[in-house]
Design a protein around this motif. Structure first.
Motif, PDB file in Angstrom:
ATOM      1  N   LEU A 400       0.812  -1.210   0.000  1.00 56.05           N
ATOM      2  CA  LEU A 400       0.000   0.000   0.000  1.00 56.05           C
ATOM      3  C   LEU A 400       0.846   1.262   0.000  1.00 56.05           C
ATOM      4  O   LEU A 400       0.409   2.311  -0.460  1.00 56.05           O
ATOM      5  CB  LEU A 400      -0.928   0.002   1.227  1.00 56.05           C
ATOM      6  CG  LEU A 400      -2.034  -1.057   1.239  1.00 56.05           C
ATOM      7  CD1 LEU A 400      -2.757  -1.056   2.581  1.00 56.05           C
ATOM      8  CD2 LEU A 400      -3.031  -0.833   0.104  1.00 56.05           C
ATOM      9  N   TYR A 401       2.077   1.165   0.520  1.00 50.12           N
ATOM     10  CA  TYR A 401       2.940   2.339   0.590  1.00 50.12           C
ATOM     11  C   TYR A 401       3.837   2.411  -0.641  1.00 50.12           C
ATOM     12  O   TYR A 401       5.065   2.424  -0.550  1.00 50.12           O
ATOM     13  CB  TYR A 401       3.800   2.299   1.860  1.00 50.12           C
ATOM     14  CG  TYR A 401       3.039   2.186   3.159  1.00 50.12           C
ATOM     15  CD1 TYR A 401       1.669   2.424   3.238  1.00 50.12           C
ATOM     16  CD2 TYR A 401       3.702   1.836   4.329  1.00 50.12           C
ATOM     17  CE1 TYR A 401       0.992   2.315   4.438  1.00 50.12           C
ATOM     18  CE2 TYR A 401       3.027   1.737   5.539  1.00 50.12           C
ATOM     19  CZ  TYR A 401       1.666   1.964   5.590  1.00 50.12           C
ATOM     20  OH  TYR A 401       0.994   1.855   6.786  1.00 50.12           O
ATOM     21  N   ASN A 402       3.216   2.441  -1.809  1.00 49.17           N
ATOM     22  CA  ASN A 402       3.959   2.478  -3.056  1.00 49.17           C
ATOM     23  C   ASN A 402       4.871   3.697  -3.134  1.00 49.17           C
ATOM     24  O   ASN A 402       5.985   3.632  -3.655  1.00 49.17           O
ATOM     25  CB  ASN A 402       2.977   2.485  -4.235  1.00 49.17           C
ATOM     26  CG  ASN A 402       3.654   2.427  -5.575  1.00 49.17           C
ATOM     27  OD1 ASN A 402       4.544   1.606  -5.794  1.00 49.17           O
ATOM     28  ND2 ASN A 402       3.266   3.297  -6.480  1.00 49.17           N
ATOM     29  N   ASN A 403       4.400   4.823  -2.603  1.00 52.51           N
ATOM     30  CA  ASN A 403       5.199   6.040  -2.625  1.00 52.51           C
ATOM     31  C   ASN A 403       6.406   5.940  -1.695  1.00 52.51           C
ATOM     32  O   ASN A 403       7.413   6.606  -1.917  1.00 52.51           O
ATOM     33  CB  ASN A 403       4.339   7.246  -2.239  1.00 52.51           C
ATOM     34  CG  ASN A 403       3.385   7.638  -3.344  1.00 52.51           C
ATOM     35  OD1 ASN A 403       3.670   8.487  -4.165  1.00 52.51           O
ATOM     36  ND2 ASN A 403       2.206   6.999  -3.368  1.00 52.51           N
ATOM     37  N   GLY A 404       6.303   5.122  -0.661  1.00 60.10           N
ATOM     38  CA  GLY A 404       7.451   4.896   0.208  1.00 60.10           C
ATOM     39  C   GLY A 404       8.555   4.147  -0.509  1.00 60.10           C
ATOM     40  O   GLY A 404       9.741   4.402  -0.296  1.00 60.10           O
ATOM     41  N   LEU A 405       8.164   3.222  -1.390  1.00 61.19           N
ATOM     42  CA  LEU A 405       9.146   2.489  -2.186  1.00 61.19           C
ATOM     43  C   LEU A 405       9.820   3.425  -3.175  1.00 61.19           C
ATOM     44  O   LEU A 405      11.052   3.482  -3.263  1.00 61.19           O
ATOM     45  CB  LEU A 405       8.461   1.340  -2.929  1.00 61.19           C
ATOM     46  CG  LEU A 405       9.329   0.525  -3.887  1.00 61.19           C
ATOM     47  CD1 LEU A 405      10.468  -0.160  -3.137  1.00 61.19           C
ATOM     48  CD2 LEU A 405       8.485  -0.512  -4.630  1.00 61.19           C
TER      49      LEU A 405
END
Length: 437
Positions: A400-405
């Motif tokens: 869900l934390y694609n932006n964190g990746l």
């Protein structure tokens, strides 16, 4: 999170007790549940919760669309309430990082996280704490943020088209394994981006999600992002958001002896991990900072004509939560503008949900702006938009934390280059001073 095993104790000049701090979060969770029952009947909420818990949860699975507006509000309220009570039961001080984790849980419970798929990961982290013979309270941040991979549990359980007697235990086992391995990985990955990516667990979860997705694909299962998005709820949801943020600001103002003293200290912080704003500016100013971010983010979405759907609510609540742990208007706005400028340059629609999410979640790179300056914040936002749309396929929406990746890769790219640039400038400046001397 630079160190997911450390919760630094907050310092509050107004001497707000931990019980009072927890009271606000518990009250807000109950408020969300109450709002849910305002818009839908109990029977519709129950049927909606069932559909939510049996959905795949991949990005973007909007629980308002899958279930109903009322069931999504109740799901968010219940998860926020239960996790807040868990932290309170463990007698953990409600620091900036924990506040960020609970608000992030609240937001992502509108798309991707539910009572079923989050629990196995929490239990996996608990087993890790037992294996390492350390208190579970030391790993609570890891447990809460680690639910970024909750869709992996749902997908294995309901998306493999196996008999439930096989898929149910397999899904639970997937969550347990994910929770267990998060601990040793998260502590090492933070050095990759040197604390300039606020969503460190998002980066770790992305790497694990890539591995899980690769295994599923090589065994013949298709794992792809989905787009179940709702619309038409802006008035009701905006009312809830603005009301809650103004109340948050009032609580902060009153608890800070009717002043904003300390807010300037927060705005002077770069936001680089670990930046607990309760320690830097105090509890009251931290709440005011969170409220200002929430009002700004909500207003931005409405002004560009965006829809307040489940994923966008997740983005807004996450920005608000990290208003206690790294984000403020001064270091967020340039990053958001960087995303917006490139979006307009490429002819993209800034009101598109995926672009709004990139704009909001892109503030994971706010420390780059706070540390190196506004220009580099603009560039970080632009680069983030360029990359984030390409990394989602790697984990198929299971993280869900694609932006964190994506933020982890951008920070890892920019920080060494910027450090070198600043070092060269410093050496040139020193050399010029010696010649003048």
């Amino acid at each position: 999170m630079e160190n997911t095993h450390i919760l630094s104790p907050p310092v509050s000049p107004s001497k707000i007790s931990e019980s009072q701090k927890y009271f606000w979060l518990i009250s807000y969770a109950l408020f969300l549940i109450f709002c849910g029952f305002l818009v839908n009947s109990p029977s519709r909420i129950l049927s909606g919760i069932f559909r939510i818990m049996t959905s795949s949860g991949n990005l973007f699975t909007d629980y308002i669309q899958i279930g109903s507006l009322g069931s999504a509000l109740v799901n968010s309220g219940l998860l926020t309430l239960l996790n807040t009570l868990l932290a309170k039961k463990l007698k953990i001080k409600l620091s900036g990082p924990l506040t960020a984790a609970l608000y992030t849980m609240c937001g992502f419970s509108f798309f991707g996280k539910n009572l079923f798929n989050s629990l196995p990961i929490l239990l996996g982290v608990y087993l890790y704490s037992k294996w390492t013979k350390t208190p579970f309270s030391r790993h609570i941040l890891l447990a809460l943020f680690g639910t970024a991979l909750a869709p992996a549990v749902s997908f294995v359980t309901f998306g493999l088209k196996l008999a439930l007697v096989f898929s149910f235990p397999l899904g639970l086992l997937t969550g347990l394994i994910i929770g267990f391995i998060l601990g040793p990985l998260a502590g090492h990955f933070v050095s990759f981006h040197q604390g300039f990516n606020l969503y460190n667990i998002g980066f770790t979860a992305g790497i694990i999600g890539m591995l899980v997705t690769a295994i599923l694909r090589i065994t013949g299962h298709q794992v792809e992002n989905v787009h179940y998005l709702s619309s038409g709820h802006n008035l009701f949801l905006a009312t809830i958001l603005y009301f809650s943020f103004f109340i948050l600001a009032i609580i902060g103002f009153i608890s800070n002896h009717y002043s904003c003293q300390g807010l300037a200290k927060i705005w002077q912080s770069s936001g680089k991990l670990i930046s607990d704003f309760q320690q830097i500016g105090g509890y009251g100013p931290t709440l005011i900072n969170m409220a200002s971010l929430g009002i700004f983010a909500t207003t931005y979405v409405l002004l560009i004509g965006g829809s307040l759907n489940g994923p966008v609510l997740g983005g807004i609540y996450t920005v608000v939560g990290f208003g206690a742990y790294g984000k403020h208007l001064k270091n967020c706005i340039p990053v958001m503008l960087g995303v917006l400028f490139l979006c307009l340059l490429k002819g993209l629609n800034p009101a598109d949900t995926s672009i709004i999410l990139t704009t909001l979640f892109g503030t994971t790179l706010a420390p780059i702006c706070g540390y190196y300056g506004a220009f580099w914040g603009l560039l970080a936002g632009a680069l983030h938009l360029s990359l984030v749309s390409n990394v989602g396929w790697l984990h198929g929406g299971l993280n869900l934390y694609n932006n964190g990746l994506s933020g982890g890769f951008i920070a890892a790219l920019m920080v060494p280059l910027l450090d070198t640039l600043h070092q060269v400038k410093k050496e040139q400046h020193d050399e010029q001073r010696k010649k003048k001397g």
